[in-house]
Design a protein around this motif. Sequence first.
Motif, PDB file in Angstrom:
ATOM      1  N   MET A  74      44.763  46.149  46.180  1.00 44.67           N
ATOM      2  CA  MET A  74      43.321  46.190  46.295  1.00 44.67           C
ATOM      3  C   MET A  74      42.856  47.591  46.693  1.00 44.67           C
ATOM      4  N   LYS A  75      43.597  48.212  47.656  1.00 42.05           N
ATOM      5  CA  LYS A  75      43.215  49.538  48.135  1.00 42.05           C
ATOM      6  C   LYS A  75      43.347  50.590  47.033  1.00 42.05           C
ATOM      7  N   GLY A  76      44.412  50.497  46.240  1.00 40.10           N
ATOM      8  CA  GLY A  76      44.616  51.436  45.133  1.00 40.10           C
ATOM      9  C   GLY A  76      43.515  51.325  44.097  1.00 40.10           C
ATOM     10  N   ASN A  77      43.072  50.114  43.868  1.00 39.35           N
ATOM     11  CA  ASN A  77      41.982  49.852  42.921  1.00 39.35           C
ATOM     12  C   ASN A  77      40.684  50.497  43.416  1.00 39.35           C
ATOM     13  N   MET A  78      40.450  50.400  44.713  1.00 40.57           N
ATOM     14  CA  MET A  78      39.243  50.972  45.316  1.00 40.57           C
ATOM     15  C   MET A  78      39.285  52.503  45.232  1.00 40.57           C
ATOM     16  N   ASN A  79      40.450  53.087  45.513  1.00 39.38           N
ATOM     17  CA  ASN A  79      40.593  54.548  45.413  1.00 39.38           C
ATOM     18  C   ASN A  79      40.358  55.024  43.988  1.00 39.38           C
ATOM     19  N   ASN A  80      40.879  54.283  43.025  1.00 39.66           N
ATOM     20  CA  ASN A  80      40.694  54.632  41.619  1.00 39.66           C
ATOM     21  C   ASN A  80      39.214  54.570  41.244  1.00 39.66           C
ATOM     22  N   MET A  81      38.528  53.543  41.719  1.00 39.06           N
ATOM     23  CA  MET A  81      37.104  53.402  41.430  1.00 39.06           C
ATOM     24  C   MET A  81      36.312  54.562  42.051  1.00 39.06           C
ATOM     25  N   MET A  82      36.667  54.949  43.262  1.00 39.69           N
ATOM     26  CA  MET A  82      35.986  56.067  43.935  1.00 39.69           C
ATOM     27  C   MET A  82      36.208  57.371  43.163  1.00 39.69           C
ATOM     28  N   LYS A  83      37.418  57.579  42.673  1.00 36.99           N
ATOM     29  CA  LYS A  83      37.707  58.781  41.885  1.00 36.99           C
ATOM     30  C   LYS A  83      36.868  58.801  40.610  1.00 36.99           C
ATOM     31  N   GLN A  84      36.756  57.644  39.961  1.00 36.33           N
ATOM     32  CA  GLN A  84      35.949  57.538  38.744  1.00 36.33           C
ATOM     33  C   GLN A  84      34.483  57.859  39.040  1.00 36.33           C
ATOM     34  N   MET A  85      33.981  57.341  40.163  1.00 32.77           N
ATOM     35  CA  MET A  85      32.586  57.586  40.546  1.00 32.77           C
ATOM     36  C   MET A  85      32.354  59.077  40.820  1.00 32.77           C
ATOM     37  N   GLN A  86      33.293  59.714  41.515  1.00 32.17           N
ATOM     38  CA  GLN A  86      33.167  61.143  41.805  1.00 32.17           C
ATOM     39  C   GLN A  86      33.191  61.960  40.521  1.00 32.17           C
TER      40      GLN A  86
END
Length: 104
Positions: free
Chosen positions: A1-13
Amino acid sequence: MKGNMNNMMKQMQKMQKQMMKAQEELKDKTVDGTAGGGMVTVTANGHKEIIDIVIKEEAVDPDDVEMLQDLILAATNDALKKVDEVVNKDMGQFTKGMNMPGMF
């Protein structure tokens, strides 16, 4: 779940950086608005700044200043409408599929 959230944050940035770049590039894009069959031409950039106004000599009638004012107003509104179209086209790619009223 945490890795998914980090990936989403990177995409947003990444998307945010692309949006900022696209917004900055709008300053270099220009559109012309015209009135009176080209008697008055107003040039605006993608940041809605008027950068040039060209008035043909024939449009200047000292006895009818009101007509010239109307032509300038019409050409300016035409240019600003075209800027909105350019902004929506360029920035719309970032809001496709998102329901974000008032974004652009």
